[in-house]
Design a protein around this motif. Structure first.
Motif, PDB file in Angstrom:
ATOM      1  N   VAL A 160       0.734  -1.310  -0.050  1.00  0.00           N
ATOM      2  CA  VAL A 160       0.066  -0.160  -0.093  1.00  0.00           C
ATOM      3  C   VAL A 160       0.902   1.330  -0.113  1.00  0.00           C
ATOM      4  O   VAL A 160       0.590   2.237  -0.769  1.00  0.00           O
ATOM      5  N   GLU A 161       1.723   1.256   1.001  1.00  0.00           N
ATOM      6  CA  GLU A 161       2.771   2.076   0.900  1.00  0.00           C
ATOM      7  C   GLU A 161       3.507   2.605  -0.319  1.00  0.00           C
ATOM      8  O   GLU A 161       3.679   3.735  -0.798  1.00  0.00           O
ATOM      9  N   ARG A 214       2.457   1.716  -3.478  1.00  0.00           N
ATOM     10  CA  ARG A 214       1.868   2.042  -4.435  1.00  0.00           C
ATOM     11  C   ARG A 214       1.417   3.697  -4.238  1.00  0.00           C
ATOM     12  O   ARG A 214       1.269   4.596  -5.138  1.00  0.00           O
ATOM     13  N   ARG A 215       1.194   4.130  -3.075  1.00  0.00           N
ATOM     14  CA  ARG A 215       0.940   5.476  -2.632  1.00  0.00           C
ATOM     15  C   ARG A 215       2.128   6.124  -3.340  1.00  0.00           C
ATOM     16  O   ARG A 215       1.856   7.363  -4.078  1.00  0.00           O
ATOM     17  N   ARG A 227       2.045   6.343  -7.170  1.00  0.00           N
ATOM     18  CA  ARG A 227       1.032   7.459  -7.221  1.00  0.00           C
ATOM     19  C   ARG A 227       1.627   9.056  -7.314  1.00  0.00           C
ATOM     20  O   ARG A 227       1.419   9.882  -8.305  1.00  0.00           O
ATOM     21  N   GLU A 228       2.217   9.067  -6.127  1.00  0.00           N
ATOM     22  CA  GLU A 228       2.879  10.557  -6.013  1.00  0.00           C
ATOM     23  C   GLU A 228       3.757  10.880  -6.944  1.00  0.00           C
ATOM     24  O   GLU A 228       3.901  11.981  -7.631  1.00  0.00           O
ATOM     25  N   SER A 288      -5.187   0.242  -9.544  1.00  0.00           N
ATOM     26  CA  SER A 288      -5.332   1.496  -8.567  1.00  0.00           C
ATOM     27  C   SER A 288      -4.321   2.367  -8.851  1.00  0.00           C
ATOM     28  O   SER A 288      -4.252   3.483  -8.249  1.00  0.00           O
ATOM     29  N   ILE A 289      -3.411   2.083  -9.638  1.00  0.00           N
ATOM     30  CA  ILE A 289      -2.298   3.018  -9.923  1.00  0.00           C
ATOM     31  C   ILE A 289      -2.338   3.896 -11.204  1.00  0.00           C
ATOM     32  O   ILE A 289      -1.911   4.981 -11.437  1.00  0.00           O
TER      33      ILE A 289
END
Lengths: 302, 315
Positions: B169-170, B172-173, B176-177, B196-197
């Motif tokens: 999750v980290e 992927r975040r 995205r950033e 999700s990405i």
């Protein structure tokens, strides 16, 4: 601004140093017949200038290579390799130095101190592959090769950078063996001419051995195989000296005389800096660095 | 930003990729989706100039990856699959090395490395040796290495593989950033991850591109193709035929599963209509004794199967 000035000053240093070397070589050949050609105090200024100039030029003008070199040095001194190799060399070469001194006390000979560098040279043959084997093979094995070559680094920059990294460690080792003639100076009056020329030869051969090691390391992803290949090549070269006694005066003996490290080292340790032999050693170095470059290059061609 | 045209790579007689073409526009986040051995890594290695293609062309930011690789590599940040790192450097030394090798301006390297350490959440381990880091931290250092020289294109090969769910999750975040400032191309074999990405998904199988679409369109396609697993007490042979006749059901197949009664796989209608309630009441109405009903989520393999067979059907 500071950087620009420094880049120009280091080039000037290098130019002055090289000019003096050229002058020295010419002058020493012209004065070959006179036994005592004394260069005076000038080399004490120009040679340090040459060394500082060369080092600074490398750092300032070839940053790509220099960053790789810096990283290699960091790795060597952060791991036990460099220290293990150093301890081995110092232990053995100091023991041999002690034997030489003992021999000199009972049977005073000529330039025996310079002659110990031949043993040091053989130790370098044995130890250099241990130092160089990891340079490229380890990167290939661990996969870091992938993060290195996908950066805008020319293969040649990588080869030279790694060569200089291993060379840095070797120079530290050679510098510490230099304590031996210094100790002799404390307790006696050694002939410094042959010692200087022997160290020129020693550094030259080290460069050649390291280049061979870099080439061997580029060939394979196995460090053991890299070391074995490097040993094979350097020890075979060393054994070439046996050819000298095959048919004295003929071409085959000349081969041994001019090509094997110990025969060439013998010349240097006698106090002659022979341009032919210097060029031979330099071209060996350049040839194997080129071969390493080509190996890496062909590894990713179409 | 990335242009690939007719890329083919042979390893000996075996083609790793065949005639792969696609484009990635500036600012896009594109997922490269495919099972293991589909040719994702090979394509990425060609894009990063690690290997040469047998034929075809690829360019990054307008620079050909083969003829002008020095320039194309300058615009690429790459995270290889296992995130290989130099074990005997510290995190800070490692990132500094990465930036310097890419010719990042010398006086700005320190500040940039600090920024990347912040961005990748490495602050508490900035001066730790790499070989003492956990897998999650190593992955983040690898990501840091990919962006430390501020490249236009970031290429990530399976960035979440081998991480625990929290780290996934980290990561992927973080990706995205990155997508806000860089063009990102990542490979994965996990469908929800691509969803999700990424803004766009390229599906590759056996060396060829099978589909290229937005995640929404692809998932719609997948939802349409969903089916139900039904277990009934009645083992009679008429059940399948009757279920097939139910309006909307596009196919029924008896599966040989152990347990009570009989098991069927009921394919849902092509228009994506939810038929679970209808199927349930139909079975109850026929008094077959409904024991179990489970919607079958399409796995990636099913998507491939479907996409490849559909392509063949169209051809």
């Amino acid at each position: 601004m500071v950087r620009k000035v420094a880049s120009i000053v280091c080039l000037a240093f290098l130019a002055i140093g090289l000019a003096y070397v050229a002058f020295y070589l010419v002058a020493s050949t012209q004065n070959a017949d006179e036994m005592a050609w004394n260069p005076g105090w000038l080399p004490w200024i120009t040679f340090p200038m040459l060394i500082i100039g060369a080092a600074a030029t490398y750092v300032l003008w070839f940053p790509g290579c220099w960053h790789i070199t810096l990283k290699e040095l960091r790795t060597y001194f952060a791991s036990p390799i460099a220290y293990a190799v150093m301890v081995a060399i110092f232990g053995i070469s100091n023991l041999i130095f002690w034997w030489t001194l003992k021999g000199m006390m009972t049977q005073p000979g000529q330039n025996e101190i310079a002659m110990t560098t031949m043993t040091t040279c053989f130790l370098l043959v044995l130890i250099t592959p241990l130092l160089t084997m990891r340079l490229i093979a380890e990167e290939k094995r661990s996969g870091t090769y992938e993060i290195l070559v996908t950066r805008p680094i020319h293969d040649l920059q990588m080869v030279v950078g790694k060569f200089m990294g291993a060379m840095g460690v070797m120079l530290v080792i050679i510098a510490v063996t230099f304590l031996q003639p210094l100790m002799a100076e404390l307790g006696g009056n050694p002939d410094w001419g042959p010692i200087w020329s022997a160290y020129v030869g020693l550094i030259g051969w080290t460069a050649a051995f390291v280049a061979i090691g870099v080439f061997a390391s580029a060939l394979t992803a196995s460090q053991i195989a890299a070391a074995a290949i490097a040993w094979f090549m350097t020890i075979m070269m060393w054994l070439l000296s046996a050819l000298r006694s095959v048919d004295p005066g003929k071409a085959i003996s000349k081969l041994g005389e001019y090509m094997s490290p110990n025969a060439v080292m013998e010349e240097f340790a006698r106090g002659t800096i022979d341009t032919t032999r210097l060029i031979y050693v330099a071209s060996l170095t350049i040839f194997f660095l080129f071969a390493a470059w080509m190996t890496l290059f062909s590894g990713r061609s179409r | 930003m990335i242009e690939v045209e007719g890329l083919t790579k042979f390893y000996g007689p075996y083609p790793a990729i065949r005639d792969v073409s696609f484009r990635v526009e500036e600012g896009d986040v594109v997922a490269f989706l495919g099972p293991n051995g589909a040719g994702k890594t090979t394509t990425m290695r060609i894009l990063t100039s690690y290997t040469a293609p047998t034929s075809g062309k690829a360019s990054i930011a307008g620079f050909d990856v083969w003829d002008d690789s020095m320039n194309s590599r300058r615009h690429i940040g790459y995270l290889p699959e296992t995130s290989p790192l130099y074990n005997d450097l510290t995190v800070r030394q490692h990132l500094t090395y990465g930036a310097r090798l890419c010719g990042y301006p010398g006086d700005k390297v320190e500040g940039r490395v600090d920024d990347v350490i912040d961005l990748c959440n490495l602050t508490d381990r900035a001066d730790a040796l790499i070989h003492k880091l956990s897998k999650g931290y190593r992955q983040r250092v690898g990501l840091g290495m990919a962006i430390v020289h501020d490249p236009a294109v970031v290429i990530l090969d399976e960035p979440t593989i081998g991480l625990d769910p929290k780290q996934v999750v980290e990561t992927r975040r973080l990706i995205r950033e990155l997508g806000k400032e860089h063009t990102v191309m990542l490979s994965t074999h996990i469908l929800p991850e691509a969803q999700s990405i990424a803004q766009r998904v390229i599906i590759i199988n056996e060396g060829s591109i099978v589909a290229e679409d937005t995640p929404d369109n692809l998932t719609a396609q997948i939802r349409r193709a969903r089916s139900l697993r039904v277990r009934v007490k009645d083992t009679g042979s008429t059940v399948a035929a009757k279920l097939r006749d139910l309006a909307g059901v596009s196919g029924v197949r008896r599966t040989a599963e152990a347990g009570d009664g009989a098991c069927y796989e009921v394919e849902m209608p092509v228009d994506g209509r939810d038929m679970r309630a209808e199927v349930a009441s139909f079975i109850v109405g026929n008094n077959w004794g409904l024991l179990e009903m489970t919607p079958i989520e399409m796995t990636l393999e099913d998507v491939f199967l479907r996409l490849t067979t559909e392509e063949e059907g169209a051809a």
